[in-house]
Design a protein around this motif. Structure first.
Motif, PDB file in Angstrom:
ATOM      1  N   ASP A  46       3.708   2.102 -11.105  1.00 42.34           N
ATOM      2  CA  ASP A  46       3.007   2.768  -9.998  1.00 42.34           C
ATOM      3  C   ASP A  46       1.612   3.122 -10.482  1.00 42.34           C
ATOM      4  O   ASP A  46       1.466   3.699 -11.570  1.00 42.34           O
ATOM      5  N   HIS A  79       9.385   0.600   1.896  1.00 39.85           N
ATOM      6  CA  HIS A  79       8.131   0.304   2.614  1.00 39.85           C
ATOM      7  C   HIS A  79       7.375  -0.684   1.725  1.00 39.85           C
ATOM      8  O   HIS A  79       6.766  -0.290   0.737  1.00 39.85           O
ATOM      9  N   TYR A  98       0.270  -5.896   0.790  1.00 39.93           N
ATOM     10  CA  TYR A  98      -0.919  -6.735   0.573  1.00 39.93           C
ATOM     11  C   TYR A  98      -0.880  -8.088   1.278  1.00 39.93           C
ATOM     12  O   TYR A  98      -1.731  -8.926   1.050  1.00 39.93           O
ATOM     13  N   HIS A 156       8.388  16.137   4.429  1.00 41.42           N
ATOM     14  CA  HIS A 156       8.049  15.624   5.765  1.00 41.42           C
ATOM     15  C   HIS A 156       8.488  14.180   5.918  1.00 41.42           C
ATOM     16  O   HIS A 156       8.638  13.467   4.928  1.00 41.42           O
TER      17      HIS A 156
HETATM   18  N1  LIG Z   1      10.351  12.593   2.188  1.00 39.69           N
HETATM   19  C1  LIG Z   1      10.329  11.427   2.785  1.00 39.69           C
HETATM   20  N2  LIG Z   1      11.110  10.427   2.324  1.00 39.69           N
HETATM   21  C2  LIG Z   1      11.091   9.230   2.939  1.00 39.69           C
HETATM   22  C3  LIG Z   1      10.315   8.984   4.095  1.00 39.69           C
HETATM   23  C4  LIG Z   1       9.509  10.054   4.569  1.00 39.69           C
HETATM   24  O1  LIG Z   1       8.779   9.915   5.566  1.00 39.69           O
HETATM   25  N3  LIG Z   1       9.552  11.242   3.895  1.00 39.69           N
HETATM   26  N4  LIG Z   1      10.320   7.760   4.687  1.00 39.69           N
HETATM   27  C5  LIG Z   1      11.382   6.829   4.332  1.00 39.69           C
HETATM   28  C6  LIG Z   1      10.996   5.437   4.642  1.00 39.69           C
HETATM   29  S1  LIG Z   1      11.242   4.840   6.233  1.00 39.69           S
HETATM   30  C7  LIG Z   1      10.524   4.582   3.715  1.00 39.69           C
HETATM   31  S2  LIG Z   1      10.182   2.980   4.162  1.00 39.69           S
HETATM   32  C8  LIG Z   1      10.370   4.980   2.300  1.00 39.69           C
HETATM   33  C9  LIG Z   1       9.009   4.588   1.696  1.00 39.69           C
HETATM   34  O2  LIG Z   1       8.964   4.890   0.363  1.00 39.69           O
HETATM   35  P1  LIG Z   1       8.981   3.802  -0.836  1.00 39.69           P
HETATM   36  O3  LIG Z   1       9.533   2.532  -0.371  1.00 39.69           O
HETATM   37  O4  LIG Z   1       9.559   4.516  -2.003  1.00 39.69           O
HETATM   38  O5  LIG Z   1       7.467   3.671  -1.231  1.00 39.69           O
HETATM   39  P2  LIG Z   1       6.122   3.040  -0.627  1.00 39.69           P
HETATM   40  O6  LIG Z   1       5.719   3.788   0.576  1.00 39.69           O
HETATM   41  O7  LIG Z   1       6.154   1.586  -0.571  1.00 39.69           O
HETATM   42  O8  LIG Z   1       5.164   3.320  -1.820  1.00 39.69           O
HETATM   43  C10 LIG Z   1       4.649   4.527  -2.211  1.00 39.69           C
HETATM   44  C11 LIG Z   1       4.352   4.442  -3.684  1.00 39.69           C
HETATM   45  O9  LIG Z   1       3.733   3.165  -3.992  1.00 39.69           O
HETATM   46  C12 LIG Z   1       2.691   3.373  -4.908  1.00 39.69           C
HETATM   47  N5  LIG Z   1       1.757   2.233  -4.869  1.00 39.69           N
HETATM   48  C13 LIG Z   1       0.640   2.082  -4.122  1.00 39.69           C
HETATM   49  N6  LIG Z   1       0.060   0.885  -4.362  1.00 39.69           N
HETATM   50  C14 LIG Z   1       0.823   0.263  -5.293  1.00 39.69           C
HETATM   51  C15 LIG Z   1       0.718  -0.991  -5.974  1.00 39.69           C
HETATM   52  O10 LIG Z   1      -0.162  -1.805  -5.760  1.00 39.69           O
HETATM   53  N7  LIG Z   1       1.704  -1.280  -6.864  1.00 39.69           N
HETATM   54  C16 LIG Z   1       2.712  -0.419  -7.151  1.00 39.69           C
HETATM   55  N8  LIG Z   1       3.611  -0.781  -8.050  1.00 39.69           N
HETATM   56  N9  LIG Z   1       2.812   0.768  -6.530  1.00 39.69           N
HETATM   57  C17 LIG Z   1       1.887   1.105  -5.615  1.00 39.69           C
HETATM   58  C18 LIG Z   1       2.130   4.697  -4.466  1.00 39.69           C
HETATM   59  O11 LIG Z   1       1.358   5.292  -5.481  1.00 39.69           O
HETATM   60  C19 LIG Z   1       3.384   5.495  -4.106  1.00 39.69           C
HETATM   61  O12 LIG Z   1       3.897   6.174  -5.214  1.00 39.69           O
HETATM   62  O13 LIG Z   1      10.518   6.396   2.167  1.00 39.69           O
HETATM   63  C20 LIG Z   1      11.659   6.900   2.839  1.00 39.69           C
HETATM   64  N10 LIG Z   1      11.851   8.243   2.428  1.00 39.69           N
END
Ligand SMILES: Nc1nc2c(c(=O)[nH]1)N[C@H]1C(S)=C(S)[C@@H](COP(=O)(O)OP(=O)(O)OC[C@H]3O[C@@H](n4cnc5c(=O)[nH]c(N)nc54)[C@H](O)[C@@H]3O)O[C@H]1N2
Ligand SMILES: Nc1nc2c(c(=O)[nH]1)N[C@H]1C(S)=C(S)[C@@H](COP(=O)(O)OP(=O)(O)OC[C@H]3O[C@@H](n4cnc5c(=O)[nH]c(N)nc54)[C@H](O)[C@@H]3O)O[C@H]1N2
Ligand code: SF4
Ligand SMILES: [Mo]
Length: 747
Positions: free
Chosen positions: A242, A339, A343, A622
């Motif tokens: 990350d 998520h 890119y 949130h």
């Molecule tokens: N509390 C809370 N939890 C949730 C949600 C929420 O709204 N709140 N939403 C839910 C949902 S639907 C989803 S889809 C998930 C999403 O959560 P995840 O799938 O875990 O994460 P992402 O949103 O893809 O990515 C966020 C992380 O990616 C890092 N990042 C940014 N650019 C890059 C890069 O180029 N390479 C790498 N390796 N890392 C990078 C950021 O610094 C950050 O730490 O969370 C779920 N959980």
């Protein structure tokens, strides 16, 4: 800009509500996920079962009421594997959604008064008649297929059934093209199966967990956070990739602060090392996979030294972490993330993740990926749906053939009139998704909205999207309604019931009722032959050996797995659901569609001078924008801040706590300023904020103007050519330390 026909209706807040204090604390390691108290043993409280709707992990719980018959507390259900008896802070704060005095209270209709567009309160009958008449009209003029449903959340099942009965298959959710679509497509191409939700990751028993961007701990998906915590206690190695020092990074043995947008280089180098050192699971690869020799040739030049130049991760660390994975194999998970629309080459990045897991033999193995099971709930008998004559795909000839779901952004595009198409979408029903904050490139979404003849928005809150509706329908919250029975896949199949704990407040109604009432008005009685949802749910539950009465008592019920096949047995013969019947390291499906059958590294844009990559993510308290006005959760965290590296802050002379406006590469300026947080936890080439803030609707008395919106700054969208997902992380921002003059801000 052309004069808009559909003005955004602003209504000032009716009054500020008091902030409820919750006393919620967050500390992941010590179990911020609230433990159940001993309430279960008390008898003078009535409790009803529910499953949480604050995010889509859908934890099951109990809603307790006080002597005044009002909701007092929600607790996790001890028998539920999604939560193991503990809700996360958001789930506990779900009461705030019910209590929020800014809720939508009654149906609204767009009318013109004194030459100005405004909303008028109307009755349910008037609203539903209007919608049904308009839908009949659209059906006659354009065909039923030109009406689409955007939905995110449980009630969508009923509205989807209504829409299909009406004749349109066009049901879409942002959870595909703005979220996990690339992952599902990549895993289907490789293993012939998706990752699903909850993810089939066997984190509980893993010895090595590799997180590539997954920020578990801030991403608060409950069971996953708990299992990761347990895995750490059991000595599992955590490797976090990350660019930001995330909560997960702080719990990791290895943190790889990768240069953003270069993950594919790291993944290819790991594949290179694992093959060249002979660290892969030879028996598994031999027996189950297709294309190993082609892959070996393909990655020959993707050395750690080559990857160092792209990723800034030194070759020794790449080798060492590859060895950690190999040592744990097959109890290792290279996490597919959730998520993943970053890119534009996201399906290929996730293909590399899938390939790596295949080489390590983790798919179908304990501590890797298990084989989930779920209860198939039959639908209440109804006539077959009419056969659609038009498809959203007509708007994209030859494109996105591998997309397994309908693209929400695709429906937006196909709403714009084009001489080449027989029909553009004319009607949208939007349920539980705030498209303005959810789909990037807001301008495009707003242009599509202007082309509509009908926009119905069903929501619980006066979120931005409601401001563009012709009709707004207020849904009651999940605590006040029945919904479809939860039958998500897990290690064992489980059922969970949601039932109303209390009567709906105000003049609000549940989706099942709204869908049925519209259906009846459209002459679709045969599709809704039951009088109420209890009858329908009871019928369904009886088909699988339980009943509504039993589920009301137990809330959650564990059912039997059809087969004892949670993991593959030693040497078992398996036919995978791919063209070759094997795990495809070389994807025949991708090749047939003209895409690289094995992932190829591509370079991405870097920030221009004076600009920083806009990175975004989650806060534990949130969920997107849906909780931004929740009184319990805003009491803990009510605005996002902007993470800025100290070097950058110094260069710009920006102070900690100072408010700045952001301007992106296309000249779009944030509507509101955001507070700077100076921290070493972010690289010098990026800034970071939590998604879901910067609300522009004054009816949200707590959320209005708090923090900034990442979405409004995401105007450069990198579309994934394979499945049409919207890559959102190639946007760059710079700081404005003074409020820009109005004429400088593009509208
Ligand atoms: N509390 C809370 N939890 C949730 C949600 C929420 O709204 N709140 N939403 C839910 C949902 S639907 C989803 S889809 C998930 C999403 O959560 P995840 O799938 O875990 O994460 P992402 O949103 O893809 O990515 C966020 C992380 O990616 C890092 N990042 C940014 N650019 C890059 C890069 O180029 N390479 C790498 N390796 N890392 C990078 C950021 O610094 C950050 O730490 O969370 C779920 N959980
Ligand atoms: N810029 C940016 N865009 C993103 C993301 C990001 O991180 N950054 N994340 C992406 C991801 S991973 C996802 S999954 C999507 C999420 O996208 P959405 O689910 O659209 O997210 P929200 O902004 O929470 O909008 C939810 C809407 O549903 C309403 N709502 C809540 N509960 C109910 C209910 O019970 N009934 C009804 N009818 N309505 C209800 C809320 O008031 C709100 O208007 O966003 C995607 N878009
Ligand atoms: S993880 Fe939290 S917000 Fe999501 S369903 Fe579970 S308790 Fe609710
Ligand atoms: Mo998501």
């Amino acid at each position: 800009m052309k004069k808009t026909r559909r003005d955004f209706i602003k209504i000032s807040a009716l009054g500020l509500g008091g902030l409820a204090s919750t006393g919620l604390a967050f500390d992941w390691a010590s179990g911020a996920i609230q433990k159940s108290s001993l309430l279960t043993n008390l008898t003078n409280f009535t409790r009803t079962p529910t499953y949480c709707e604050i995010c889509f992990w859908k934890c099951a719980g109990w809603v307790y009421k006080n002597e005044e018959n009002d909701i007092w507390k929600i607790e996790g259900h001890a028998d539920d594997p999604h939560c193991n008896g503990r809700l996360c802070p958001r789930g506990t704060g779900g009461v705030g959604m019910y209590a929020d005095e800014d809720r939508l209270k009654t149906p609204l209709k767009r009318v013109i008064k004194n030459g100005k567009q405004t909303f008028e309160e109307i009755s349910w009958d008037e609203a539903l008649d209007y919608i049904a008449n308009k839908m009949n009209d659209l059906k006659e003029k354009y065909g039923p297929e030109c009406t689409a449903l955007f939905t995110h959340g449980s009630g969508g099942k009923f509205l989807g059934h209504m829409l299909k009965a009406y004749g349109s298959p066009h049901i879409t959710a942002p959870s595909f093209a703005q979220c996990r679509g690339p992952r599902e497509v990549a895993f289907y191409s490789t293993f012939g199966e998706g990752v699903l939700s909850p993810e089939r990751t066997d984190i509980r028993d893993t010895q090595c967990l590799v997180l590539i961007g997954s920020h578990i701990g801030e991403n608060m998906h409950n069971g996953q956070v708990q299992e990761m915590s347990d895995a750490i206690d059991n000595g599992a190695t955590i490797i976090t990739v990350d660019p930001r020092f995330s909560t997960a990074a702080s719990k990791s043995k290895f943190w790889l602060p990768i240069k953003p947008a270069t993950d594919l280089a790291l993944l290819l180098a790991w594949i290179h090392v694992i093959i060249n050192e002979g660290w892969y699971d030879k028996e598994y690869v031999e027996k189950y996979t297709y294309g190993f020799d082609l892959l070996k040739q393909h990655v020959a030049d993707y050395t750690p030294e080559w990857a160092y130049g792209k990723t800034t991760i030194d070759p020794e660390t790449i080798r060492k972490t590859a060895k950690e994975m190999a040592n744990a194999s097959p109890s290792v998970i290279v996490h597919p993330g959730r998520h993943v629309t970053w890119y534009g080459d996201d399906t290929q990045r996730l293909r590399a993740v899938a390939i790596l897991n295949a080489l390590l033999g983790s798919w179908g193995r304990r501590g890797g990926f298990y084989n989930p099971d779920f209860v198939e709930l039959p639908s209440y008998p109804h006539p077959p749906y009419p056969k659609p004559k038009k498809s959203w795909r007509d708007a994209f000839p030859g494109q996105y053939n591998l997309a397994t779901e309908i693209l929400s952004n695709g429906i937006c595009d196909a709403t714009m009139p084009s001489p080449n198409r027989e029909c553009a979408f004319k009607g949208w029903i939007v349920n539980g998704t705030n498209l303005i904050h959810t789909i990037p490139n807001q301008k495009k979404t707003l242009e599509a909205i202007q082309e509509l003849e009908l926009l119905v928005v069903i929501d619980t809150m006066p979120m931005e999207i409601t401001g563009y509706a012709d009709i707004v329908l207020p849904e009651c919250t999940y605590l006040e309604r029945y919904d479809a029975v939860r039958n998500s896949p897990h290690r064992d199949p489980y059922l969970a019931l949601r039932m109303p704990a209390v009567e709906p407040k105000y003049n609000t109604k549940p989706d099942w009722w709204i869908a049925r009432e519209i259906g009846l008005r459209l002459g679709l009685k045969d599709y809704f032959p039951y009088e109420n949802i209890e009858e329908m749910l009871d019928w369904q539950l009886k088909q699988v050996g339980t009943s509504l009465e039993e589920m009301q008592k137990v809330g959650v019920k564990k059912m039997k797995r059809a087969y004892d096949d949670l993991y593959y047995r030693e040497g078992e013969d398996i036919e995978f659901n791919t063209n070759t019947g094997k795990i495809e390291l070389y994807s025949t499906e991708m090749a047939a569609e003209g895409f690289d059958p094995m992932p190829v590294f591509t370079e991405h844009e870097q920030p221009p001078a004076g600009f920083y990559r806009l990175n975004y993510g989650r806060t534990p308290v949130h969920t997107f924008s849906r909780t931004a006005n929740n009184p319990n959760l805003t009491a803990i965290y009510d605005e996002n801040d902007l993470w800025v590296n100290p070097k950058v802050a110094k260069r710009w002379g920006i102070e900690h706590g100072q408010k700045v406006w952001l301007k992106n590469q296309d000249g779009v300026v944030s509507s509101f300023p955001i507070k700077v947080r100076i921290t070493e936890r972010i690289r010098w080439d990026s800034v970071y904020m939590v998604h879901g803030f910067g609300h522009a609707d004054k009816r949200l008395s707590r959320a209005f103007g708090k923090g900034a919106s990442d979405t409004e700054l995401i105007t450069n969208v990198k579309t994934d050519p394979i499945m049409g997902g919207t890559g959102m992380r190639e946007n760059f921002v710079t700081f404005l330390t003074e409020q820009p003059k109005q004429e400088d801000v593009p509208s």
